[in-house]
Write a protein that holds these residues in place. Structure first.
Motif, PDB file in Angstrom:
ATOM      1  N   SER A   1       0.860  -1.196   0.000  1.00 16.53           N
ATOM      2  CA  SER A   1       0.000   0.000   0.000  1.00 16.53           C
ATOM      3  C   SER A   1       0.889   1.237   0.000  1.00 16.53           C
ATOM      4  N   CYS A   2       0.285   2.368  -0.326  1.00 13.08           N
ATOM      5  CA  CYS A   2       1.028   3.628  -0.218  1.00 13.08           C
ATOM      6  C   CYS A   2       1.253   3.949   1.259  1.00 13.08           C
ATOM      7  N   THR A   3       0.294   3.577   2.091  1.00  8.12           N
ATOM      8  CA  THR A   3       0.452   3.812   3.532  1.00  8.12           C
ATOM      9  C   THR A   3       1.724   3.118   4.028  1.00  8.12           C
TER      10      THR A   3
ATOM     11  N   THR B   1      -6.040  16.377   3.461  1.00  9.89           N
ATOM     12  CA  THR B   1      -5.488  15.157   2.868  1.00  9.89           C
ATOM     13  C   THR B   1      -6.189  13.956   3.478  1.00  9.89           C
ATOM     14  N   PHE B   2      -5.858  12.772   2.966  1.00 15.39           N
ATOM     15  CA  PHE B   2      -6.357  11.527   3.539  1.00 15.39           C
ATOM     16  C   PHE B   2      -5.561  11.228   4.811  1.00 15.39           C
TER      17      PHE B   2
ATOM     18  N   ALA C   1      -4.041   8.800   5.918  1.00 11.74           N
ATOM     19  CA  ALA C   1      -2.773   8.060   5.811  1.00 11.74           C
ATOM     20  C   ALA C   1      -1.567   8.995   5.838  1.00 11.74           C
ATOM     21  N   SER C   2      -1.702  10.192   5.234  1.00 16.95           N
ATOM     22  CA  SER C   2      -0.570  11.132   5.184  1.00 16.95           C
ATOM     23  C   SER C   2      -0.110  11.535   6.581  1.00 16.95           C
TER      24      SER C   2
ATOM     25  N   ASP D   1       4.124  12.516  -0.692  1.00 11.31           N
ATOM     26  CA  ASP D   1       2.945  11.659  -0.792  1.00 11.31           C
ATOM     27  C   ASP D   1       2.374  11.868  -2.191  1.00 11.31           C
TER      28      ASP D   1
ATOM     29  N   ALA E   1       0.405   9.736  -3.754  1.00 20.61           N
ATOM     30  CA  ALA E   1      -0.665   8.735  -3.929  1.00 20.61           C
ATOM     31  C   ALA E   1      -1.527   9.045  -5.143  1.00 20.61           C
ATOM     32  N   HIS E   2      -1.659  10.354  -5.476  1.00 15.94           N
ATOM     33  CA  HIS E   2      -2.508  10.768  -6.603  1.00 15.94           C
ATOM     34  C   HIS E   2      -1.682  11.062  -7.850  1.00 15.94           C
TER      35      HIS E   2
ATOM     36  N   SER F   1       0.476   5.346  -4.747  1.00 16.74           N
ATOM     37  CA  SER F   1      -0.575   4.376  -4.391  1.00 16.74           C
ATOM     38  C   SER F   1      -1.108   3.688  -5.632  1.00 16.74           C
TER      39      SER F   1
ATOM     40  N   LYS G   1      -7.112   4.318  -7.955  1.00 15.79           N
ATOM     41  CA  LYS G   1      -6.041   5.255  -8.315  1.00 15.79           C
ATOM     42  C   LYS G   1      -5.749   5.238  -9.827  1.00 15.79           C
TER      43      LYS G   1
ATOM     44  N   GLY H   1      -1.802  -1.599  -3.255  1.00 10.83           N
ATOM     45  CA  GLY H   1      -0.374  -1.599  -3.526  1.00 10.83           C
ATOM     46  C   GLY H   1       0.235  -0.217  -3.451  1.00 10.83           C
TER      47      GLY H   1
ATOM     48  N   TYR I   1     -11.171  16.517   0.825  1.00 11.23           N
ATOM     49  CA  TYR I   1     -11.509  15.564   1.872  1.00 11.23           C
ATOM     50  C   TYR I   1     -12.253  16.312   2.956  1.00 11.23           C
TER      51      TYR I   1
HETATM   52  C1  LIG Z   1      -3.207  11.484  -0.292  1.00  5.33           C
HETATM   53  C2  LIG Z   1      -3.187  10.013   0.034  1.00  5.33           C
HETATM   54  N1  LIG Z   1      -2.127   9.510   0.686  1.00  5.33           N
HETATM   55  C3  LIG Z   1      -2.041   8.202   0.992  1.00  5.33           C
HETATM   56  C4  LIG Z   1      -3.046   7.319   0.662  1.00  5.33           C
HETATM   57  C5  LIG Z   1      -2.927   5.890   1.058  1.00  5.33           C
HETATM   58  O1  LIG Z   1      -2.895   5.029  -0.046  1.00  5.33           O
HETATM   59  P1  LIG Z   1      -3.103   3.465   0.132  1.00  5.33           P
HETATM   60  O2  LIG Z   1      -4.585   3.214   0.165  1.00  5.33           O
HETATM   61  O3  LIG Z   1      -2.455   2.853  -1.081  1.00  5.33           O
HETATM   62  O4  LIG Z   1      -2.446   3.062   1.381  1.00  5.33           O
HETATM   63  C6  LIG Z   1      -4.171   7.793  -0.019  1.00  5.33           C
HETATM   64  C7  LIG Z   1      -5.250   6.871  -0.378  1.00  5.33           C
HETATM   65  O5  LIG Z   1      -6.276   7.191  -0.888  1.00  5.33           O
HETATM   66  C8  LIG Z   1      -4.255   9.175  -0.334  1.00  5.33           C
HETATM   67  O6  LIG Z   1      -5.303   9.678  -0.984  1.00  5.33           O
END
Ligand SMILES: Cc1ncc(COP(=O)(O)O)c(C=O)c1O
Length: 393
Positions: free
Chosen positions: A58-60, A84-85, A87-88, A163, A165-166, A187, A192, A199, A335
């Motif tokens: 995952s990106c996380t 942001t999401f 996870a950041s 980050d 992810a996008h 991500s 995505k 992933g 968000y």
């Molecule tokens: C800005 C941002 N960072 C990180 C993530 C985390 O990605 P992942 O779901 O692959 O862990 C997302 C997921 O939507 C995201 O939008």
């Protein structure tokens, strides 16, 4: 248009070599990390022009490994935008460090050099930045002839975790995102710009950071899984040098990623066509703000197309979303800002007044559908529906 179409918010096409490559994995008899993951890393690194790429689940996970490799310790503070999401920011808490939330520029949802300068002035002890390339547009890391975010960070001894992810494929001043800062994380989540289901990928030019990430990705073991099963050295002969994580990507997912990678630029162009149509057909509506694009359209991945319903609109954001759904159109919100989320709000006693641009966005933000092969009929129907709902037709 009288007919009511059904348009999802996002749709990722699977129209390349996915099945072929998955079959190769199944036929190989080895279903977790192996040759396809290695090939995916190599080809991804080539595309973004980075020395190393490390594929993860995952990106996380990539962000967590990245922040760990940059040396963030318990009690450190890390700049991150509130828009942001989670996870950041959650990855900062994984390391028992603390996020310092920043406002963003209205219209792009990006941290600008000015915002960063101001943040450094207020918080001179912060030595890390999680930089989000929001929606697929790169933050101003470099600006020809001016001080960009990279220069400011270098001057102030701040390390950057991007980050992205996008932001694949995304460019800035002729260079791919992934080949700039210390570490960049992508991500491949299901919605995505390219996907492996779940992933992520981490890229870096730094050998030491790469070595740390590779070790921590797999239990802190000092040998790759793949190497353990291919080299002549016995597979049991390894050492554990840290308490690491289990973040490796199985080859079935990497097979999908390889196929998607081959189509990434085609998909990006397709999304750009949708974005251009939106700009052309929605720009006269004074009750909404369209996303601000500072870069050439070709440099944007167009993962999102977030509009803002202005405060003077008779129809608010939530009602707008309901009416779009009644018209068969999927939307999303990117968000609800983190300073409004219970965990961060309570832990850090956050006040919405400290994030004026983020608040202005949050009151009306809606992301419109944007995906490859979205037809002109579908895009036109979205535009007509936006206008009808807001009372323009
Ligand atoms: C800005 C941002 N960072 C990180 C993530 C985390 O990605 P992942 O779901 O692959 O862990 C997302 C997921 O939507 C995201 O939008």
């Amino acid at each position: 248009m009288s007919n009511k179409l059904k348009i999802p918010f996002a749709k990722v096409p699977v129209n390349g070599n996915e099945f072929k490559y998955i079959k190769e994995v199944l036929d190989s008899g080895w279903l977790t990390t192996a040759g396809k993951a290695v090939e995916f890393e190599r080809k991804f690194a080539e595309q973004v022009n980075a020395k190393h790429a490390c594929v993860v689940n995952s990106c996380t996970a990539a962000l967590h490994l990245g922040l760990d490799a940059l040396g963030v310790q318990s009690g450190d503070q890390v700049f991150v935008q509130s828009m942001t999401f989670t996870a950041s920011a959650e990855i900062i808490r994984y390391l028992n460090a603390d996020p310092v939330f920043l406002d963003v520029e209205y219209g792009t949802n990006l941290i600008t050099p000015e915002i960063l300068q101001e943040a450094i002035r207020k918080h001179p002890n912060v030595k890390y930045l999680v930089l989000v390339h929001f929606g697929g547009q790169a933050a101003a890391m470099t600006i020809p002839g001016q001080e960009g975010i990279l220069d400011i960070c270098k001057k102030n001894d701040i390390k950057i975790l991007e980050d992205a992810a996008h932001a694949f494929p995304t460019r800035l001043n002729g260079k791919m995102i992934g080949g700039f800062g210390d570490i960049t994380c992508f991500s491949f989540y299901a919605n995505k710009t390219i996907t492996t289901g779940e992933g992520g990928m981490l890229t870096t030019d730094n050998d030491e950071l790469h070595a740390r990430v590779k070790t921590m990705r797999l239990h802190g073991i000092n040998r790759d899984i793949w190497d353990r099963f291919t080299s002549t050295k016995p597979s049991w002969e390894y050492d554990v040098v840290e308490a690491g994580y289990k973040y490796n990507m199985p080859d079935i997912n990497a097979a999908i990623g390889l196929a998607q990678l081959e189509k990434a630029e085609e998909y990006r162009k397709e999304r750009q066509t949708v974005a251009e149509f939106y700009y052309k057909n929605l720009s006269g509506i004074d009750l909404i703000d369209l996303p601000v694009c500072h870069v050439p359209f070709e440099d944007h991945s167009w993962h999102l197309f977030p509009i803002v319903i202005k405060e003077n609109s008779p129809i608010g954001r939530n009602e707008f979303i309901e009416k779009m759904a009644e018209s068969g159109i999927g939307t999303s919100v990117h968000y609800k800002p983190l300073h409004r989320m219970t965990y961060y709000k309570q832990k850090y006693d956050l006040n919405p007044e400290d994030y004026p641009n983020t608040e202005k966005t949050w009151k009306g933000n809606v992301s419109l559908p944007i995906f490859p092969y979205m037809s002109e009929e579908e895009t036109a129907y979205v535009c007509e529906s936006v206008k009808r709902i807001l009372g323009y037709s």
